[in-house]
Design an enzyme around this catalytic site. Structure first.
Site, PDB file in Angstrom:
ATOM      1  N   VAL A 119       0.907  -1.148   0.000  1.00 50.02           N
ATOM      2  CA  VAL A 119       0.000   0.000   0.000  1.00 50.02           C
ATOM      3  C   VAL A 119       0.947   1.199   0.000  1.00 50.02           C
ATOM      4  O   VAL A 119       1.553   1.519   1.018  1.00 50.02           O
ATOM      5  CB  VAL A 119      -0.939  -0.002   1.225  1.00 50.02           C
ATOM      6  CG1 VAL A 119      -1.778   1.261   1.255  1.00 50.02           C
ATOM      7  CG2 VAL A 119      -1.839  -1.243   1.198  1.00 50.02           C
ATOM      8  N   PRO A 120       1.129   1.838  -1.156  1.00 54.38           N
ATOM      9  CA  PRO A 120       2.267   2.738  -1.387  1.00 54.38           C
ATOM     10  C   PRO A 120       2.186   4.119  -0.734  1.00 54.38           C
ATOM     11  O   PRO A 120       2.106   5.141  -1.410  1.00 54.38           O
ATOM     12  CB  PRO A 120       2.300   2.841  -2.906  1.00 54.38           C
ATOM     13  CG  PRO A 120       0.863   2.697  -3.306  1.00 54.38           C
ATOM     14  CD  PRO A 120       0.292   1.685  -2.346  1.00 54.38           C
ATOM     15  N   CYS A 121       2.269   4.144   0.578  1.00 52.56           N
ATOM     16  CA  CYS A 121       2.254   5.424   1.292  1.00 52.56           C
ATOM     17  C   CYS A 121       3.506   6.248   0.974  1.00 52.56           C
ATOM     18  O   CYS A 121       3.503   7.466   1.156  1.00 52.56           O
ATOM     19  CB  CYS A 121       2.097   5.201   2.793  1.00 52.56           C
ATOM     20  SG  CYS A 121       3.335   4.134   3.519  1.00 52.56           S
ATOM     21  N   HIS A 122       4.553   5.602   0.469  1.00 53.42           N
ATOM     22  CA  HIS A 122       5.774   6.333   0.107  1.00 53.42           C
ATOM     23  C   HIS A 122       5.538   7.263  -1.086  1.00 53.42           C
ATOM     24  O   HIS A 122       6.332   8.170  -1.322  1.00 53.42           O
ATOM     25  CB  HIS A 122       6.924   5.359  -0.195  1.00 53.42           C
ATOM     26  CG  HIS A 122       6.646   4.412  -1.315  1.00 53.42           C
ATOM     27  ND1 HIS A 122       5.921   3.242  -1.134  1.00 53.42           N
ATOM     28  CD2 HIS A 122       6.981   4.453  -2.628  1.00 53.42           C
ATOM     29  CE1 HIS A 122       5.845   2.605  -2.292  1.00 53.42           C
ATOM     30  NE2 HIS A 122       6.465   3.319  -3.214  1.00 53.42           N
ATOM     31  N   ARG A 123       4.450   7.078  -1.799  1.00 51.58           N
ATOM     32  CA  ARG A 123       4.153   7.910  -2.969  1.00 51.58           C
ATOM     33  C   ARG A 123       3.453   9.214  -2.601  1.00 51.58           C
ATOM     34  O   ARG A 123       3.101   9.989  -3.481  1.00 51.58           O
ATOM     35  CB  ARG A 123       3.301   7.123  -3.968  1.00 51.58           C
ATOM     36  CG  ARG A 123       4.042   5.919  -4.538  1.00 51.58           C
ATOM     37  CD  ARG A 123       3.195   5.123  -5.499  1.00 51.58           C
ATOM     38  NE  ARG A 123       3.878   3.872  -5.856  1.00 51.58           N
ATOM     39  CZ  ARG A 123       3.263   2.784  -6.273  1.00 51.58           C
ATOM     40  NH1 ARG A 123       1.949   2.784  -6.434  1.00 51.58           N
ATOM     41  NH2 ARG A 123       3.949   1.691  -6.537  1.00 51.58           N
TER      42      ARG A 123
END
Length: 157
Positions: A119-123
């Site tokens: 779940v790409p919270c880094h984006r």
């Protein structure tokens, strides 16, 4: 609940899940023992992570079962819509969720994402393009964004 610890390009990661799906993928900041055996329910997640780090996978196809409030789950679901190689801001994410005033709650939910990378919270970055907080550390966030970038920095030497 089954779990395993694997070594990734960014350090050690702990995966947890069961037949209902992957519930947690966290980065560990300390060196630890790698699991000798990967539980069958986590095999696919481990394989897909390895493919991601090799640059062979841009999208995960796993059953996810993160634990959180309904609001957190809404935010995490919205994170899944951010395409590989792209970023959005906390403000834009709040707008996408229908409440520009919820920016702090959205940022908080983003920070509590239990499924690192998948779940790409880094984006999610600041409105000014800055790298803002990341549970795995800003150096990992920067690496992930560079790894996903379609524009690779070439060496001058």
């Amino acid at each position: 609940m089954e779990f395993c610890v694997i070594k990734t390009t960014l350090g050690f990661a702990k995966l947890e899940g069961d037949e209902e799906g992957l519930s947690s993928l966290t980065v560990l900041n300390n060196e630890t023992t790698i699991s000798d055996i990967v539980p069958e329910v986590l095999d696919d997640a481990v394989r897909q992570l390895e493919e991601y780090f090799k640059g062979e996978r841009t999208q995960f196809s796993l059953i996810l079962n993160p634990q959180g409030t309904d609001f957190q789950k809404r935010v995490w679901k919205a994170l899944l819509d951010i395409p590989y190689g792209k970023t959005t801001s906390y403000l834009q994410l709040s707008k996408d969720l229908g409440d520009v005033k919820a920016i702090r709650a959205v940022a908080s939910a983003n920070g509590k994402n239990p499924l690192w990378i998948i779940v790409p919270c880094h984006r999610v970055i600041g409105s000014d393009g800055s790298l803002t907080g990341y549970a795995g550390g800003l150096h990992r966030k920067q690496w992930l964004l560079e790894h996903e970038s379609p524009y690779k920095q070439q060496s001058l030497f």
